[in-house]
Design an enzyme around this catalytic site. Structure first.
Site, short mmCIF file in Angstrom:
data_model
loop_
_atom_site.label_atom_id
_atom_site.label_comp_id
_atom_site.label_asym_id
_atom_site.label_seq_id
_atom_site.Cartn_x
_atom_site.Cartn_y
_atom_site.Cartn_z
N MET A 196 24.38 8.90 2.85
CA MET A 196 24.32 10.20 3.52
C MET A 196 24.63 10.04 5.01
O MET A 196 25.34 10.88 5.59
CB MET A 196 22.94 10.84 3.32
CG MET A 196 22.87 12.28 3.78
SD MET A 196 24.07 13.34 2.92
CE MET A 196 23.07 14.01 1.59
N GLU A 237 0.82 -1.23 0.00
CA GLU A 237 0.00 0.00 0.00
C GLU A 237 0.85 1.27 0.00
O GLU A 237 0.43 2.30 -0.52
CB GLU A 237 -0.96 0.01 1.20
CG GLU A 237 -2.07 -1.04 1.11
CD GLU A 237 -1.68 -2.38 1.71
OE1 GLU A 237 -0.48 -2.56 2.05
OE2 GLU A 237 -2.56 -3.26 1.85
N LYS A 276 -17.49 -0.62 5.93
CA LYS A 276 -17.97 -1.60 4.97
C LYS A 276 -19.49 -1.49 4.75
O LYS A 276 -19.97 -1.55 3.61
CB LYS A 276 -17.61 -3.01 5.45
CG LYS A 276 -17.86 -4.08 4.40
CD LYS A 276 -17.21 -5.41 4.79
CE LYS A 276 -17.30 -6.39 3.64
NZ LYS A 276 -16.60 -7.65 3.93
N PHE A 317 -11.47 -7.17 13.67
CA PHE A 317 -10.40 -7.61 12.79
C PHE A 317 -10.06 -6.51 11.78
O PHE A 317 -10.95 -5.96 11.13
CB PHE A 317 -10.81 -8.90 12.06
CG PHE A 317 -9.76 -9.37 11.09
CD1 PHE A 317 -8.52 -9.80 11.53
CD2 PHE A 317 -10.02 -9.37 9.72
CE1 PHE A 317 -7.55 -10.21 10.63
CE2 PHE A 317 -9.05 -9.79 8.82
CZ PHE A 317 -7.81 -10.21 9.28
N GLN A 318 -8.79 -6.23 11.66
CA GLN A 318 -8.28 -5.19 10.76
C GLN A 318 -8.89 -3.82 11.02
O GLN A 318 -9.08 -3.03 10.10
CB GLN A 318 -8.43 -5.60 9.28
CG GLN A 318 -7.52 -6.78 8.91
CD GLN A 318 -7.36 -6.98 7.42
OE1 GLN A 318 -8.28 -6.70 6.65
NE2 GLN A 318 -6.20 -7.49 7.00
#
Lengths: 585, 175
Positions: A487, A53, A165, A115-116
């Site tokens: 760096m 993602e 949802k 969940f999630q």
């Protein structure tokens, strides 16, 4: 009377995105967002399926950088939303218009540690321009329209829409709000675009009086599409120009008065011109600590005209003498008019001839420079960039990650046109370049897109080249591979007495094999003679991504350098110029 | 308790979920403590007014105020000068008061024009509203008897009606 169209929230979401002009989005489905992926099957919107993602977020940014249109990323709830946090923060820091759509657990389950589930709006509150948890399907079109309005007006930025949802599943009566309805629905959001006439007049007066002016261009010049207006102003007053990391390309590098990038790794002439200036005309720039060095010692003699669309930038770091809140393009056009009025009335610009020749002298005496490698010695990264630059097709878009390679890319490329440079400036996100380059290529498919990456950065997001191969997005990646977090290594060498701690990345992986495994062409380059043929080969391949692994000198450093927290007067020059430092006065 | 670094901000916001979190997080990320906070809907139920008192130097406050104003749901912000605003606060306190000193607490409450809300064998609960300094004085005196529990609301404030408007208004009327 026409019958209302009943559709699901998911259909309304996709339809709203279509109405908002979205042609492409980057994303990855999952449980809670799944309902939205069904209407996508019959949508005109192209969806690019990413591998992580974070990639979707940076692709949306790269797309927005080169098109000026908001990039759109859509992912599911929980871990997908948290994976978007870095790109959202990146977009927020660099004022990139972006729309993120995240799935959320059903409204009844919110707050139960389902969940999630995560508190996406809570987590992203301080790294978005705005975010919204949508609780009713009926609200979706308005929220989407508001998001695009907010992301693209005023100071651009990312807006996140969190959609549970059940809100995607429930039905609603379709509508699409008018622009006026959207504006009226946001009573607290009224960005100022026109500058204050009195301040504009005052700016014009200061510009005419100044004997040592510098035009200090920031990313806001590009956001406001102000490059043409700025060029006109420059032509009128003949002042030297510096282009910050976010403004590379806003003014042509080939112009004799363009001194290049100021700041920590800026050119000696850009840094010194600002230090010695009596008037900084800051346009869409925000006096970042990487530009100012020690603030108390920054441009001590200079008066400041600060043009910025964000009122909160006025006086944040340096108190301006003339603050002007407004759109950069509109304000610069008004300043030009105001100067014309003053000169028509008989006023004359102060003589800046001596200043111009002084600045030109610095530019000539202190060019960017490096020691070319002796025969048999390792390749120099700057050499690779020069060759790449000189062989790049016209209008090539250059993308960079974060670190030494980014600074060399900004220094050694020649940017002639706006929107040809994509990088992570404010947040400094390693791993930005591969996905951002993919997004840029999607936005400008007819232009060549080269990403310059470091070996450290590449290993953070390289998997998106699988996306590029499968989606047929032929980007070119040049890795300046020094086997180090370069760096950090440079800082440890200079400021930690060469005590190198956890910066050596080793000689693995085999980037060619890795590239090939991802469906790309992989080319390894070890010696200077191999550079040009490899670049030619890469430029000739347009049916798949190419990765060129430039094995470069491990210990090369970026110069000039102003050490963090020190004054710009204490700029560290490349070794070959150090004895000339006295001329920077 | 009035502090020279006290600043009173009156922030008009959309009356929606999450707005208070947005506002307060701008103070939190800078490490500024909110001294008191009062929120409620205004005459228009679509909007709420938040009265925030913070202890902070003026320069950083200016930056917070500008950042606050960037919040999409913030409609208006004003910093109220205590000299030019009316402020009110409410407190309720349960004080130790047995048979021997109950009368003194009642007397004190009456002097301050407070109210006695409940009386128990060993304690009583009193309330007082008024300007915050008056509440400070009352609280200080109650301490002498022993405060069991106390809650103050935080101040609410509005700008004073400006004098010209106040003197002009009656002129319009036939008098």
């Amino acid at each position: 009377m026409s019958k209302k169209q009943r559709i699901t929230g998911a259909e309304a979401l996709i339809k709203s995105l279509e109405h908002a002009g979205v042609d492409v989005m980057f994303g990855l489905p999952g449980g809670c967002i799944m309902p939205a992926y069904d209407p996508l099957l019959k949508s005109s919107i192209r969806h690019i399926l990413v591998r992580h993602e974070q990639g979707a977020g940076h692709m949306a940014e790269g797309y927005a950088h080169v098109t000026g249109r908001p990039g759109v990323a859509m992912v599911t709830s929980g871990p997908a939303a948290t994976n978007l946090v870095t790109p959202l923060c990146d977009a927020y820091m660099d004022s990139i218009p972006m729309i993120a759509i995240t799935g959320q657990v059903s409204t009844a389950a919110i707050g139960t540690d389902a969940f999630q589930e995560c508190d996406t709006v809570g987590i992203t509150r301080s790294i978005t321009k705005h975010n919204e948890l949508v609780m009713k399907a009926q609200d979706l079109p308005l929220v989407v329209a508001q998001a695009f309005h907010i992301a693209t007006t005023g100071r651009p930025g990312p807006v996140l829409i969190d959609v549970p949802k059940d809100v995607l599943i429930n039905e609603m009566d379709w509508y699409w709000p008018s622009e006026d309805e959207v504006a009226d629905s946001l009573p607290g959001y009224k960005p100022t675009s026109k500058g204050h006439p009195r301040m504009i007049k005052e700016a014009a007066r200061l510009i005419l009086q100044s004997e040592k002016p510098v035009l200090y261009l920031g990313g806001g010049v590009l956001k406001a599409h102000a490059a043409e207006a700025v060029a006109e102003l420059q032509k009128m007053i003949n002042a030297p120009v510096v282009t910050t990391l976010m403004a590379r390309g806003a003014f042509p590098d080939s112009h004799p008065m363009n001194l290049g990038m100021p700041g920590m790794h800026g050119t000696a002439s850009a840094v010194t011109a600002m230090q010695k200036s009596d008037l900084l005309i800051a346009l869409g720039a925000r006096f970042d600590d990487r530009v100012t060095g020690k603030v108390a010692a920054f441009a001590p003699e200079a008066k400041i005209i600060h043009v910025d669309i964000d009122p909160a930038e006025q006086g944040k770091v340096r108190r301006p003498d003339v603050p002007i809140v407004g759109d950069c393009r509109l304000v610069v056009e008004e300043i030009i008019k105001a100067i014309n009025e003053l000169t028509d009335g008989g006023e004359r610009q102060a003589d800046i001839g001596a200043w111009r020749s002084k600045v030109s002298g610095w530019k000539e005496q202190f060019p960017l420079t490096y020691e070319p490698s002796a025969p048999g010695e390792a390749l120099k990264p700057q050499y690779c960039l020069e060759q790449l630059r000189d062989s790049a097709p016209e209008d090539t878009i250059l993308v960079a990650g974060v670190g030494q390679h980014q600074m060399w890319a900004s220094q050694y490329w020649r940017f002639e046109k706006p929107y040809t440079w994509v990088n992570s400036g404010g947040l400094g996100t390693m791993g930005f370049s591969v996905p951002a380059a993919i997004g840029a290529k999607v936005g400008q498919p007819d232009k060549t897109v080269w990403a310059i990456d470091g070996d450290g950065c590449f290993q953070m997001t390289a998997q998106e080249l699988v996306t590029a191969s499968l989606e047929n997005i032929p980007v070119k990646i040049g890795i300046l591979n020094n086997s180090y977090l370069g760096m950090v290594r440079q800082w440890q060498e200079l400021f930690y007495d060469e005590r190198y701690s956890e910066v050596y990345l080793g000689s693995l992986p085999d980037f060619v094999k890795w590239a090939e495994a991802m469906g790309c062409v992989g080319i390894r380059v070890d010696s200077p003679e191999e550079v040009q043929p490899a670049i030619d080969k890469a430029n000739s391949i347009n049916d798949r991504p190419v990765v060129v692994d430039f094995r470069v000198a491990e210990l090369e450093k970026v110069f000039p350098m102003v050490a963090a927290g020190t004054s710009n007067d204490d700029i560290i020059l490349p070794e070959s110029q150090r004895e000339l430092k006295g001329f920077l006065k | 308790m009035s502090n020279p670094q006290h600043h009173i901000l009156s922030v008009l916001v959309e009356n929606r979920a999450g707005v208070l979190a947005r506002v307060s997080s701008l103070f939190a990320r800078r490490g500024f403590n909110i001294y008191s906070l009062a929120v409620a809907p205004t005459e228009d139920p679509d909007f709420s007014r938040i009265t925030i008192v913070v202890d902070v130097e003026s320069a950083p406050l200016e930056q917070v105020v500008k950042q606050l104003f960037k919040l999409i749901e913030v409609v208006r912000i004003s910093e109220l000068d205590p000299q030019r605003s009316v402020e009110r606060e409410l407190m309720i306190a349960t004080v130790k008061a047995g048979a021997d000193n109950r009368g003194q607490v009642v007397e004190l409450t009456n002097i301050f024009e407070g109210k006695i809300i409940a009386v128990g064998g060993e304690s009583m609960t009193v309330s007082l509203d008024g300007n915050p300094e008056k509440l400070d004085d009352f609280e200080e005196l109650l301490r002498g008897y022993g405060i069991v529990e106390m809650q103050r609301t935080g101040r609410v404030a509005l700008p004073k009606i400006d004098r010209e408007a106040r003197t002009r208004a009656p002129k319009g009327k036939a008098s």
